[in-house]
Design an enzyme around this catalytic site. Structure first.
Site, PDB file in Angstrom:
ATOM      1  N   ASP A 161       0.849  -1.180   0.000  1.00 16.27           N
ATOM      2  CA  ASP A 161       0.000   0.000   0.000  1.00 16.27           C
ATOM      3  C   ASP A 161       0.896   1.245   0.000  1.00 16.27           C
ATOM      4  OD1 ASP A 161      -3.205   0.543   0.991  1.00 16.27           O
ATOM      5  OD2 ASP A 161      -1.793   2.217   1.095  1.00 16.27           O
ATOM      6  N   ASN A 184     -12.820  -3.207   2.366  1.00 18.24           N
ATOM      7  CA  ASN A 184     -13.755  -2.085   2.365  1.00 18.24           C
ATOM      8  C   ASN A 184     -14.664  -2.219   1.149  1.00 18.24           C
ATOM      9  OD1 ASN A 184     -12.567  -0.829   4.659  1.00 18.24           O
ATOM     10  ND2 ASN A 184     -10.936  -0.002   3.370  1.00 18.24           N
ATOM     11  N   GLY A 205     -15.866   2.769   3.130  1.00 19.04           N
ATOM     12  CA  GLY A 205     -14.504   3.298   3.085  1.00 19.04           C
ATOM     13  C   GLY A 205     -13.715   2.916   1.847  1.00 19.04           C
ATOM     14  N   HIS A 215     -10.032  -5.487  -3.438  1.00 17.34           N
ATOM     15  CA  HIS A 215      -8.719  -5.794  -2.875  1.00 17.34           C
ATOM     16  C   HIS A 215      -8.882  -6.118  -1.397  1.00 17.34           C
ATOM     17  CE1 HIS A 215      -9.502  -1.472  -2.717  1.00 17.34           C
ATOM     18  NE2 HIS A 215      -8.893  -1.482  -1.537  1.00 17.34           N
ATOM     19  N   HIS A 253      -6.911  -5.868   2.173  1.00 15.46           N
ATOM     20  CA  HIS A 253      -5.786  -5.290   2.909  1.00 15.46           C
ATOM     21  C   HIS A 253      -5.234  -6.356   3.856  1.00 15.46           C
ATOM     22  CE1 HIS A 253      -6.778  -0.926   2.096  1.00 15.46           C
ATOM     23  NE2 HIS A 253      -7.945  -1.474   1.848  1.00 15.46           N
TER      24      HIS A 253
HETATM   25  P1  5GP Z   1      -9.708   1.171  -0.032  1.00  8.66           P
HETATM   26  O1  5GP Z   1     -10.058   2.317   0.872  1.00  8.66           O
HETATM   27  O2  5GP Z   1     -10.273   1.326  -1.419  1.00  8.66           O
HETATM   28  O3  5GP Z   1     -10.024  -0.145   0.600  1.00  8.66           O
HETATM   29  O4  5GP Z   1      -8.144   1.177  -0.112  1.00  8.66           O
HETATM   30  C1  5GP Z   1      -7.417   1.665  -1.172  1.00  8.66           C
HETATM   31  C2  5GP Z   1      -5.978   1.610  -0.749  1.00  8.66           C
HETATM   32  O5  5GP Z   1      -5.190   1.839  -1.909  1.00  8.66           O
HETATM   33  C3  5GP Z   1      -5.584   2.691   0.277  1.00  8.66           C
HETATM   34  O6  5GP Z   1      -5.071   2.069   1.448  1.00  8.66           O
HETATM   35  C4  5GP Z   1      -4.541   3.521  -0.448  1.00  8.66           C
HETATM   36  O7  5GP Z   1      -3.480   3.932   0.386  1.00  8.66           O
HETATM   37  C5  5GP Z   1      -4.057   2.584  -1.534  1.00  8.66           C
HETATM   38  N1  5GP Z   1      -3.606   3.250  -2.739  1.00  8.66           N
HETATM   39  C6  5GP Z   1      -4.201   4.301  -3.369  1.00  8.66           C
HETATM   40  N2  5GP Z   1      -3.514   4.643  -4.477  1.00  8.66           N
HETATM   41  C7  5GP Z   1      -2.456   3.789  -4.545  1.00  8.66           C
HETATM   42  C8  5GP Z   1      -1.380   3.654  -5.480  1.00  8.66           C
HETATM   43  O8  5GP Z   1      -1.256   4.373  -6.471  1.00  8.66           O
HETATM   44  N3  5GP Z   1      -0.484   2.658  -5.225  1.00  8.66           N
HETATM   45  C9  5GP Z   1      -0.598   1.840  -4.130  1.00  8.66           C
HETATM   46  N4  5GP Z   1       0.370   0.914  -3.978  1.00  8.66           N
HETATM   47  N5  5GP Z   1      -1.595   1.938  -3.249  1.00  8.66           N
HETATM   48  C10 5GP Z   1      -2.522   2.901  -3.451  1.00  8.66           C
END
Ligand code: 5GP
Ligand code: ZN
Length: 114
Positions: free
Chosen positions: A31, A85, A91, A98, A100
């Site tokens: 991340d 999420n 969130g 994906h 986490h």
């Molecule tokens: P969500 O809130 O959709 O479950 O999580 C998205 C995750 O993607 C967040 O933890 C954020 O930090 C991560 N993220 C967003 N943009 C990028 C990116 O360009 N590269 C990587 N490696 N992670 C990303």
């Protein structure tokens, strides 16, 4: 592949990522804004928006079974946290499903917060 999806672009190699694992079904990368010393994202190669849309049982099982293996590879022998999420109110900010995987600190007692 969805042309306007951030994670599809990462999977296609059009955007950089720190990849730690890949196979025919998933790519796993760090991340960009880690919420724990180890914070990985397990991302299917196919563009599926969220848990609401996934209907591939084999892929679902594959990701679930992969989690403890990744955790072990990362040295997370004392436990780890997984988060999915789903939807804006859940969130989710990247609409390509994906999981986490977080660990490396003591996450006990930190409730639901990432
Ligand atoms: P969500 O809130 O959709 O479950 O999580 C998205 C995750 O993607 C967040 O933890 C954020 O930090 C991560 N993220 C967003 N943009 C990028 C990116 O360009 N590269 C990587 N490696 N992670 C990303
Ligand atoms: Zn995508």
């Amino acid at each position: 592949m969805s042309t306007d999806c951030l994670f599809c672009k990462i999977i296609a190699g059009e955007l950089p990522s720190e990849q730690v694992y890949s196979d025919d079904k998933v790519v796993v990368f760090k991340d960009i804004d880690p919420k724990a010393p180890i914070h990985l994202l397990i991302v299917p190669r196919v563009h599926i928006i969220s848990l609401n849309e996934i209907d591939d049982d084999a892929l679902t099982i594959h990701m679930m079974r992969l989690l403890p293996k990744l955790a072990k590879d990362q040295g997370l022998n004392n436990g780890f946290r997984t988060i999915i999420n789903t939807g804006p109110a859940g969130g989710q900010i990247v609409f390509h499903i994906h999981i986490h995987l977080l660990g490396g600190g003591n996450l006990s007692g930190t409730g639901f917060a990432m």
